[in-house]
Design an enzyme around this catalytic site. Structure first.
Site, PDB file in Angstrom:
ATOM      1  N   SER A  28      53.959  82.697  20.228  1.00  0.00           N
ATOM      2  CA  SER A  28      55.192  81.904  20.184  1.00  0.00           C
ATOM      3  C   SER A  28      55.173  80.950  21.370  1.00  0.00           C
ATOM      4  O   SER A  28      54.372  81.112  22.292  1.00  0.00           O
ATOM      5  CB  SER A  28      56.417  82.818  20.303  1.00  0.00           C
ATOM      6  OG  SER A  28      56.646  83.165  21.660  1.00  0.00           O
ATOM      7  N   ASP A  29      56.031  79.960  21.362  1.00  0.00           N
ATOM      8  CA  ASP A  29      56.205  79.190  22.584  1.00  0.00           C
ATOM      9  C   ASP A  29      57.156  79.990  23.489  1.00  0.00           C
ATOM     10  O   ASP A  29      57.751  80.994  23.081  1.00  0.00           O
ATOM     11  CB  ASP A  29      56.732  77.780  22.309  1.00  0.00           C
ATOM     12  CG  ASP A  29      56.424  76.837  23.481  1.00  0.00           C
ATOM     13  OD1 ASP A  29      56.058  77.333  24.563  1.00  0.00           O
ATOM     14  OD2 ASP A  29      56.558  75.608  23.328  1.00  0.00           O
ATOM     15  N   TRP A  30      57.294  79.549  24.694  1.00  0.00           N
ATOM     16  CA  TRP A  30      58.065  80.289  25.717  1.00  0.00           C
ATOM     17  C   TRP A  30      59.513  80.515  25.224  1.00  0.00           C
ATOM     18  O   TRP A  30      60.287  79.555  25.110  1.00  0.00           O
ATOM     19  CB  TRP A  30      58.069  79.499  27.013  1.00  0.00           C
ATOM     20  CG  TRP A  30      58.817  80.138  28.125  1.00  0.00           C
ATOM     21  CD1 TRP A  30      60.169  80.299  28.220  1.00  0.00           C
ATOM     22  CD2 TRP A  30      58.267  80.711  29.319  1.00  0.00           C
ATOM     23  NE1 TRP A  30      60.487  80.935  29.385  1.00  0.00           N
ATOM     24  CE2 TRP A  30      59.338  81.202  30.093  1.00  0.00           C
ATOM     25  CE3 TRP A  30      56.966  80.846  29.816  1.00  0.00           C
ATOM     26  CZ2 TRP A  30      59.166  81.811  31.316  1.00  0.00           C
ATOM     27  CZ3 TRP A  30      56.797  81.456  31.044  1.00  0.00           C
ATOM     28  CH2 TRP A  30      57.882  81.941  31.783  1.00  0.00           C
ATOM     29  N   GLY A  31      59.805  81.767  24.915  1.00  0.00           N
ATOM     30  CA  GLY A  31      61.183  82.089  24.500  1.00  0.00           C
ATOM     31  C   GLY A  31      61.589  81.488  23.163  1.00  0.00           C
ATOM     32  O   GLY A  31      62.775  81.514  22.808  1.00  0.00           O
ATOM     33  N   SER A  32      60.632  80.939  22.414  1.00  0.00           N
ATOM     34  CA  SER A  32      61.040  80.290  21.152  1.00  0.00           C
ATOM     35  C   SER A  32      61.537  81.324  20.156  1.00  0.00           C
ATOM     36  O   SER A  32      62.267  80.986  19.225  1.00  0.00           O
ATOM     37  CB  SER A  32      59.880  79.481  20.552  1.00  0.00           C
ATOM     38  OG  SER A  32      58.821  80.338  20.164  1.00  0.00           O
TER      39      SER A  32
END
Ligand code: NOJ
Length: 764
Positions: free
Chosen positions: A300-304
């Site tokens: 995932s992207d950061w905190g996505s």
């Protein structure tokens, strides 16, 4: 002790291989599982048969570096439970931990401290170089030099891997047509064909020929998908695109990476047509893992993951874990959904365990592909780290690419190149002295203020000049995470700069954006020269119009006034560590610029998104009435078209020949004669564009389908030939199927996308 543990682990795996048959994964669709490569998979299956559900979910969990691994174990707070997770085998990867010693220490906790001793994979944003910074990716793309770009990624991998890193979150392959979007600096610009070639070159460079070597690292194609189409160019904003754009523009660079063997893919923050990419089953399972047969894993992207709550798509963190995992997001970066809720979700039947097995297997396979099971410490050699971080060859390669990335936008009356004996030369602008801004936005492996400034570059080549800084561009300090504050009011140094310009013969003005004005979270609604720079430019122009404007930015700028008034504009982006050397060489003609812009430079922000390969519309015009595709207060044409870039020499194109052997060989050959008609050697990027005149879905008015970077001595000529096959002439239909349709095509060849003349050919 450590060695003993590794040996025991290997014996255990070996014994299991002899005695067990791989676990039956049940009736899993092709969509759901990584395919076998027998021996490797069986080794991983053996390991997986030992893992608890919790440990498998642990592999799907990535934490940001949470304690100084070379110091004592954390005692409390978030670091403590993350540390406990590490020791319990509940962490698959960490990001932002660098340095051979720190990585070794953390790896040791995982390998020696956890039950099964599964090594971690260490990720970092190695985007344009690491210690030695190369130009920002958009600038590198302007070189159109695939070998040099591959080399840049190769060197970055060598440097980063010597600091313990084995995974980069690059290349960013998001196509974008919107210069307001700050992240255009990290991509390859607006064109899909060029973007695919650059994407491949970067993956090749990072991953090298042998991923198991200790100086190659896993690449990550990001951000899957559509992130570059944020509405109004505002980072993190809504993305809503149709199938034509999705299949023909956005997805191909990701597919190119998959074809090149990219080990990982990162999903993205944005929603795409109503669904957050992290929770998008269509994108991740159907397109990526099923249709494209991608064997690696998705991060995932950061905190996505947890952002799906803000999007209004998931109700809580448990929902996040369920949605993301079911949709095919294999590893969670900093949302904590998987680690906190996935086990419970599986037990409640909300996530099929086959998805956990699939994700875990993909992640373990990547670790195996990197050779981490054979030697988890292979990237952790302090001696190698020291030797590699100060590398003359990398400096030289970075300088070469920096020179190649510079674009000569305008050069009236050949004011450039400057003579090395130039008298009464003024250099003005705070950016001329900058050693930080040219490093660009992604530079965590490097040292602040480590770029060669323009002033230093000019000094080294002995170009005598007087310098005035003029007003500051920014207020206070800048950093990766803070907003840049632009100086709009403090005119200190303004008068002195104008005074110096007045008494000088020529002025080199260095202006543009600060390096931290583009990048993540750094969208701009205005694209002109920020702060007091436009005012200074005009004031200096009034007293001395003999100006060479050197512009720096991580995106196309609106330079309309400058184009109308200033005789020469040299666009120098953010060129990295060697910035000043490269700019100085180009200014005096030691290097003849050959860069071409990979994104259209607009005349007005109102034109954005502006790109060369737009559709015709039903009213292409021009006509005398108002009823055609145009603005009433601005021309349609950009300031500088995609592919534009001048040289200190001239190139002549002639004898375009089209040989249509499609019926017999499946190819149309297009050739052109290129001559260097000037008096110095130079390089030209020969560009070939096509237009498919009538098709079952509307095609762009022009599409790049071939290019070649051609070096020519003064007076030299060369014939350049391109082959067009179904691959170049076809396109994706609304279902995402690649099709080819016979019919009439136009072909254009030249030194930019602004080409009027064409040849026709027809395929029956
Ligand atoms: C967020 C960015 O969008 C992504 O590109 C980057 O790789 C991660 N942060 C990790 O730093």
């Amino acid at each position: 002790m450590l060695k003993l543990k590794i040996v025991m682990y290997m014996i255990l795996v070996g014994l299991l291989c002899l005695t067990c048959t791989p676990k039956d994964t049940g009736s899993i669709k092709k969509t759901d599982v990584a395919k076998d490569t027998k021996t490797k998979l069986s080794k991983i299956d053996m390991l997986m048969s030992k893992m608890t559900l919790e440990e498998k979910i642990g592999q799907m969990n990535q934490y940001n570096g949470f304690w100084d691994a070379t110091g004592p174990a954390p005692e409390g707070g978030d670091s403590r439970w993350k540390y406990d997770h590490l020791k319990s085998g509940l962490v698959g990867s960490v990001l932002n931990v660098t340095g051979a010693e720190a990585v070794r220490a953390m790896q040791k906790e995982a390998v020696e401290g956890s039950r099964l001793g599964i090594p971690l994979i260490f990720g970092l944003d190695v985007i344009h170089g690491h210690k030695t910074l190369t130009p920002v990716p958009l600038a590198e793309t302007a070189s159109w030099d695939l070998e040099a770009i591959e080399l840049s990624a190769r060197n970055a991998a060598i440097e980063a891997s010597s600091r313990g890193i084995n995974w980069t979150f690059a290349p960013m392959v998001d196509i974008s047509r919107d210069a307001r979007w700050g992240r255009v600096m990290e991509g390859a610009g607006e064109d899909t064909y060029l973007g695919c070639q650059i994407a491949r070159a970067r993956v090749k460079g990072f991953q090298g020929k042998d991923l198991k070597a200790n100086n190659t690292i896993a690449a990550c194609a990001k951000h899957f998908a559509g992130y570059g189409f944020a509405e109004a160019g505002m980072d993190y904003n809504t993305v809503d695109v149709g199938t034509s754009t999705l299949y023909n523009v956005i997805l191909p660079p990701f597919k190119a990476c998959v074809d090149e063997g990219v080990l990982t893919v990162m999903n993205s923050f944005n929603i795409l047509n109503g669904v957050p990419a992290t929770g998008d089953k269509f994108l991740q399972r159907e397109v990526l893992k099923d249709r494209w047969d991608f064997q690696g894993f998705v991060i995932s992207d950061w905190g996505s993951g947890k952002e799906m709550i803000d999007h209004g798509f998931a109700k809580d963190l448990k929902d996040v874990a369920i949605i993301a995992t079911n949709a095919g997001s294999d590893m969670d970066m900093e949302s904590y959904g998987n680690i906190r809720h996935l086990k419970e979700a599986v037990e409640e039947g909300k996530v099929d365990v086959k998805y956990i097995d699939d994700a875990c297997r993909r992640i373990l396979q990547a670790k195996e592909d990197l050779g981490l099971f054979d030697d988890p410490y292979k990237y952790c050699n302090v001696k190698r780290e020291k030797e590699l971080l100060y590398n003359d060859k990398h400096m030289e390669d970075a300088l070469n690419l920096a020179k190649k990335s510079i674009v000569l936008l305008k050069n009236e009356n050949s004011i450039l190149p400057l003579s090395k004996k130039e008298k009464d030369l003024a250099v003005i602008g705070v950016l001329a002295g900058e050693k930080n801004s040219p490093l660009g936005n992604w530079r965590m492996g490097s040292d602040d203020n480590s770029a060669i400034s323009v002033l230093e570059g000019l000094k080294e080549i002995g170009l005598k000049h007087k310098y005035e800084k003029g007003p500051d561009l920014i207020k206070g300090n800048t950093s990766f995470i803070h907003e840049v504050k632009i100086n709009e009011t403090d005119r200190t140094g303004f008068k002195e700069a104008v005074k110096l310009a007045k008494k000088s013969k020529k002025v080199v003005l260095v202006m543009g954006e600060h390096g931290y004005q583009s990048g993540e979270g750094r969208s701009r609604a205005k694209l002109g020269l920020p702060g007091l720079q436009q005012e200074l430019l005009e004031a200096i122009h009034e007293v001395n119009p003999n100006i060479v404007l050197v512009t720096m930015s991580g995106r196309p700028l609106v330079l309309t006034w400058a184009d109308e008034n200033i005789p020469a504009i040299l666009h120098a982006w953010q060129l990295g560590t060697q910035s000043g050397h490269a700019i100085a060489a180009a200014l005096v003609g030691d290097y003849n610029p050959s860069g071409k812009i990979p994104m259209t430079f607009p005349r007005s922000v109102g034109q954005v998104p502006i790109y060369y390969n737009h559709m015709s519309s039903g009213r292409p015009g021009p006509i005398d009435l108002v009823f055609w595709r145009h603005y009433t207060d601005e021309v349609n044409a950009p300031l500088y078209p995609f592919g534009h870039g001048l040289s200190y020499t001239d190139f002549e194109y002639s004898d375009v020949t089209v040989t249509n052997n499609f019926a017999t060989t499946g190819k149309v050959d297009v050739s052109v004669q290129l001559k260097n008609t000037g008096s110095v050697k130079g390089k030209e990027v020969v560009q070939l564009y096509i237009r498919d005149l009538v098709a079952s879905t509307v095609r762009p008015i022009k599409e790049l389908k071939g290019f070649e970077l051609v070096p020519l001595e003064a007076g030299e000529s060369k014939t350049i030939t391109f082959d067009l096959t179904k691959e170049e002439l076809g396109f994706f239909d609304p279902q995402g199927k690649f099709i080819f349709e016979a019919g009439e095509f136009h072909v254009f060849i030249g030194g930019s996308s602004d080409l009027k003349e064409f040849k026709k050919f027809e395929i029956q």
